[in-house]
Design a protein around this motif. Structure first.
Motif, PDB file in Angstrom:
ATOM      1  N   LEU A  80       2.963  -4.126   1.910  1.00  0.00           N
ATOM      2  CA  LEU A  80       1.506  -4.025   1.920  1.00  0.00           C
ATOM      3  C   LEU A  80       0.895  -5.108   1.032  1.00  0.00           C
ATOM      4  CD1 LEU A  80      -0.896  -2.511   3.062  1.00  0.00           C
ATOM      5  CD2 LEU A  80      -0.825  -0.996   1.081  1.00  0.00           C
ATOM      6  N   ARG A  81       1.551  -5.398  -0.076  1.00  0.00           N
ATOM      7  CA  ARG A  81       1.069  -6.479  -0.958  1.00  0.00           C
ATOM      8  C   ARG A  81       1.139  -7.827  -0.225  1.00  0.00           C
ATOM      9  NH1 ARG A  81       4.137  -5.322  -4.668  1.00  0.00           N
ATOM     10  NH2 ARG A  81       2.734  -3.961  -5.833  1.00  0.00           N
ATOM     11  N   GLN A  82       2.228  -8.048   0.510  1.00  0.00           N
ATOM     12  CA  GLN A  82       2.364  -9.286   1.285  1.00  0.00           C
ATOM     13  C   GLN A  82       1.322  -9.352   2.383  1.00  0.00           C
ATOM     14  OE1 GLN A  82       6.276 -11.269   2.587  1.00  0.00           O
ATOM     15  NE2 GLN A  82       5.751 -10.098   4.403  1.00  0.00           N
ATOM     16  N   GLU A  83       1.093  -8.215   3.060  1.00  0.00           N
ATOM     17  CA  GLU A  83       0.075  -8.174   4.118  1.00  0.00           C
ATOM     18  C   GLU A  83      -1.302  -8.505   3.554  1.00  0.00           C
ATOM     19  OE1 GLU A  83      -1.650  -5.061   7.509  1.00  0.00           O
ATOM     20  OE2 GLU A  83      -0.153  -4.387   6.057  1.00  0.00           O
ATOM     21  N   THR A  84      -1.616  -7.952   2.386  1.00  0.00           N
ATOM     22  CA  THR A  84      -2.903  -8.209   1.746  1.00  0.00           C
ATOM     23  C   THR A  84      -3.071  -9.692   1.432  1.00  0.00           C
ATOM     24  OG1 THR A  84      -2.886  -6.001   0.748  1.00  0.00           O
ATOM     25  CG2 THR A  84      -4.373  -7.622  -0.216  1.00  0.00           C
TER      26      THR A  84
END
Length: 276
Positions: A80-84
């Motif tokens: 999710l951090r990478q997606e953000t």
């Protein structure tokens, strides 16, 4: 002894499944997140995240809030951090904008614009939509403009499927960048040894093109009707679908039956030639 080990292994697997179902249970409607986003309804559960339709109580705007899947632990949070980080670099009218992210009660969330419309999956399986060969290729031409932008920005989506493409009038939207990655970077998650899944998950442009091939097949099969009462053997799409030779050649390259396209633009050029 072997039988006992088998029972124990099965019990452990069952307990893990029950635990995951419990820990990943969606948050309740009406719950206020971050003191700002009230959950209106649960939208869906993915491999690594849960999504909710929320209302920003300060502006009244409807937004999508995505939660890292609790059962995935650190991997879910990393994805999710990478997606953000990726979505904050993308500025395209057919890609939802990432507005913010936050943590609450040890859970990680991302806030995005809400795209209204129906997914291609909904259109086919709920509305009974049927796509002719030409209609399918025209839709893909629109989608490829978004994919080309993504590739030029240095990223691959790695999850282009019919539930991740929304039609909103004449506009097309590509959503769910949960598995997106920078081209050439190592993938965060382990997809095992399944060859087809590895082709979808490679951090190369060919992975998105491979997915586009399957996307096209889903649309083309919306008009397929088998005349056989009893199917004695499984037939390939080339045997079942009546397609022009040019479209067949295109699909064989996308699906890597033949040598794949050398670039995203090479595929778009051939697609344009077929439609012309």
């Amino acid at each position: 002894m072997i039988e006992k080990k088998g029972v124990i292994t099965g019990l452990i697997a069952y307990v893990k499944k029950v635990y995951s179902a419990w820990i990943d249970y969606p948050l309740q409607e009406g719950k206020l997140l971050h003191g700002q986003y009230r959950i209106l309804r649960f939208l869906g559960l993915g491999s690594y995240g849960l999504t909710y339709l929320c209302q920003d109580i300060r502006t009244g705007t409807e937004l999508v809030v995505k939660q890292a899947k609790p059962s995935k632990g650190q991997l879910g949070r990393d994805l999710l951090r990478q997606e953000t980080e990726i979505m904050r670099q993308l500025q395209h009218p057919s890609i939802p904008s990432c507005l913010s992210s936050f943590q609450e009660n040890k859970h990680m969330f991302m806030v995005m614009h809400y795209v209204k419309g129906r997914t291609v999956e909904d259109l086919i399986f709920e509305r009974g939509a049927k796509f002719s060969e030409e209609e399918a290729l025209i839709l893909i031409r629109k989608l490829m403009q978004v994919v080309l932008y993504l590739h030029k920005m240095g990223f691959v989506h790695r999850d282009i499927r019919i539930p991740n493409v929304i039609l909103q009038g004449e506009r097309i939207h590509l959503i769910d960048f949960g598995l997106a990655a920078r081209i050439g970077d190592p993938a965060l998650q382990d997809d095992g040894t399944d060859e087809a899944l590895q082709r979808r998950r490679a951090t190369e442009v060919t992975s998105d093109l491979y997915a586009i091939g399957h996307f096209v097949l889903f649309m083309l099969y919306s008009t397929f009707e088998s005349s056989e009462v009893l199917v004695e053997s499984v037939k390939s799409w080339e045997e079942e679908l009546e397609l022009t030779p040019a479209t067949k050649r295109m699909l064989r390259k996308l699906l890597q039956v033949d040598a794949s396209y050398t670039s995203t633009q090479a595929f778009i050029d051939e697609l344009e030639a077929i439609l012309a």
